[in-house]
Enzyme design. Sequence first.
Site, PDB file in Angstrom:
ATOM      1  N   HIS A   1      -5.809   2.826   1.173  1.00  0.00           N
ATOM      2  CA  HIS A   1      -5.044   3.979   1.660  1.00  0.00           C
ATOM      3  C   HIS A   1      -5.719   4.702   2.836  1.00  0.00           C
ATOM      4  CE1 HIS A   1      -2.910   3.168  -1.937  1.00  0.00           C
ATOM      5  NE2 HIS A   1      -3.613   3.918  -2.758  1.00  0.00           N
TER       6      HIS A   1
ATOM      7  N   ASP B   1       0.912  -1.146   0.000  1.00  0.00           N
ATOM      8  CA  ASP B   1       0.000   0.000   0.000  1.00  0.00           C
ATOM      9  C   ASP B   1       0.947   1.189   0.000  1.00  0.00           C
ATOM     10  OD1 ASP B   1      -1.433   2.291   0.954  1.00  0.00           O
ATOM     11  OD2 ASP B   1      -3.052   0.936   1.494  1.00  0.00           O
ATOM     12  N   HIS B   2       1.081   1.873  -1.129  1.00  0.00           N
ATOM     13  CA  HIS B   2       2.192   2.831  -1.222  1.00  0.00           C
ATOM     14  C   HIS B   2       2.043   3.994  -0.233  1.00  0.00           C
ATOM     15  CE1 HIS B   2      -0.391   5.269  -3.910  1.00  0.00           C
ATOM     16  NE2 HIS B   2       0.440   6.257  -3.687  1.00  0.00           N
TER      17      HIS B   2
HETATM   18  C1  BG6 Z   1      -3.507   4.994  -6.273  1.00  0.00           C
HETATM   19  C2  BG6 Z   1      -4.864   5.078  -6.882  1.00  0.00           C
HETATM   20  O1  BG6 Z   1      -3.414   3.864  -5.432  1.00  0.00           O
HETATM   21  O2  BG6 Z   1      -3.270   6.179  -5.507  1.00  0.00           O
HETATM   22  C3  BG6 Z   1      -4.998   6.318  -7.746  1.00  0.00           C
HETATM   23  O3  BG6 Z   1      -5.109   3.919  -7.671  1.00  0.00           O
HETATM   24  C4  BG6 Z   1      -4.636   7.544  -6.961  1.00  0.00           C
HETATM   25  O4  BG6 Z   1      -6.311   6.453  -8.279  1.00  0.00           O
HETATM   26  C5  BG6 Z   1      -3.286   7.378  -6.278  1.00  0.00           C
HETATM   27  O5  BG6 Z   1      -4.552   8.629  -7.884  1.00  0.00           O
HETATM   28  C6  BG6 Z   1      -2.998   8.531  -5.337  1.00  0.00           C
HETATM   29  O6  BG6 Z   1      -1.689   8.398  -4.841  1.00  0.00           O
HETATM   30  P1  BG6 Z   1      -0.866   9.662  -4.373  1.00  0.00           P
HETATM   31  O7  BG6 Z   1       0.417   9.096  -3.867  1.00  0.00           O
HETATM   32  O8  BG6 Z   1      -0.712  10.575  -5.550  1.00  0.00           O
HETATM   33  O9  BG6 Z   1      -1.683  10.348  -3.300  1.00  0.00           O
END
Ligand code: BG6
Length: 476
Positions: free
Chosen positions: A242, A179-180
């Site tokens: 997230h 989960d990044h």
């Molecule tokens: C991804 C989603 O996991 O996270 C995207 O699939 C979203 O739809 C993105 O735009 C948002 O990530 P960050 O790091 O830009 O907040």
Amino acid sequence: MESTSFILFGATGDLANRKIYPALFNLYMDKKLPASFSIIGVGREPLSKEAYQANIIDSLYKFSRHSTDDKRQKLAFVKQFSYISLDLTKEASYQELSTHVRRLESENKLQENRIFYLSVAPELFDVITTNIKQSGLANTKGWKRVMIEKPFGHDLQSARQLNHIVQQAFSEEEIFRIDHYLGKPMVQNLETLISVNPILQSIWRKDMISNVQITANETVGVGSRAAYYEQTGALRDMVQNHMLQLVMMTAVQMAEREDAAKLRSEKINLMKAIQIIPERDVVRGQYARLDVDHHSVITGYREEAGVDSFSTVDTFVAARLTIQTPLWEGIPFFIRTGKRLNKKETKIVVEFKNLSGKTNEGEPNLLIIRINPNDGVTLQLNSKHPLTGELEPIQINFSSSDREIPEAYEYLLADAIKGNPFYFTHWNEVELAWQAVQPIIENFETNAIPLHLYPAGSNGPEAANQLVNTHGYKWW
Ligand code: BG6
């Protein structure tokens, strides 16, 4: 670090180019990769090793935070890469891959430590893991790990099925679910921020905190991802993973830092204690066309290429949830996330109570933890204006924007290579998160939760304001 083979499925894909190669290169530059490290790119399209390496160099120029123009470093880095073109749906492909991996291990005198990174469409997760097992690739004399991108399942049932299949080839300790958001530096800083600062610790109490608000707003629309997004929506794309991870990382309390097992069990306990009442406490929205003036419009979701013109897919979700634990009982958590909003902003705001009981005590005190863009921390207090004598909010600010900060993927890859599961999600967390959103999915499908259209570029549907207003708050 032990010598390792890193087998990357989806080697010519967008994620590999934008995130994985730059992150690996940054780790290489910072001397955080094993000295003997062989990277095997697996892709569908036929490509020579040289062409593959040239593509990687291109992506480093575009996306690496290391501004070095030193081509020699990049050439030395890509020497570790080889490429193999395979049809991942065919069993025979995995025999070929196994031979390739073993040949490189023996040529480079590597231990049989293998990381399989699945940067591919989720439909391929089960066929790849099944074939890794059947081809013998998973039989190693060293260790093996699999890194899996989201989405992990489409709903509770499909997530369980997928997990069952993945666990035939890998044990839970060997599965690194990404989960990044858990790789973002400020998210990794959250628990520390509270636990090492007595000032914050002393106010981290139920009688001091009035509510917590977690926002992950984006200005972008669905872009070229309509096919994926039509099946997903904001609830599955952002909330199930997230947003709930941000809730858990905010709410978690750890006695000992850096203890992965403890962190996971604390998060699992929190997830079990989370309650969302779908019909009352969830707002579903979708961005609609905005006519800016006579000449320009911002496209609505239903007009985007690849989107059904009657689509009811959610591009915005707000919700109120409660956590039934001694610390958090009675403190509402509000979450909101959406696309095509007026600002790109990910932040956690903790609002404190006004303890004096007086109504003229100024704005509430706030702790604002900014995650993206420009991570930092702001404490908002009240002060007396020197001329008017009126109360005014003042802010004490820390911003790390002038520092060079590693990207989420660098932290996550370095941890997976070391075998540190701290910032990866355990199956129990994923399952409980699906359990929490499953009733909402069902209410979306039956329209029991109405769909509110909001103008593209606005701050979301009015219903999201009402969600917090009815409890006496406003969004910060
Ligand atoms: C991804 C989603 O996991 O996270 C995207 O699939 C979203 O739809 C993105 O735009 C948002 O990530 P960050 O790091 O830009 O907040």
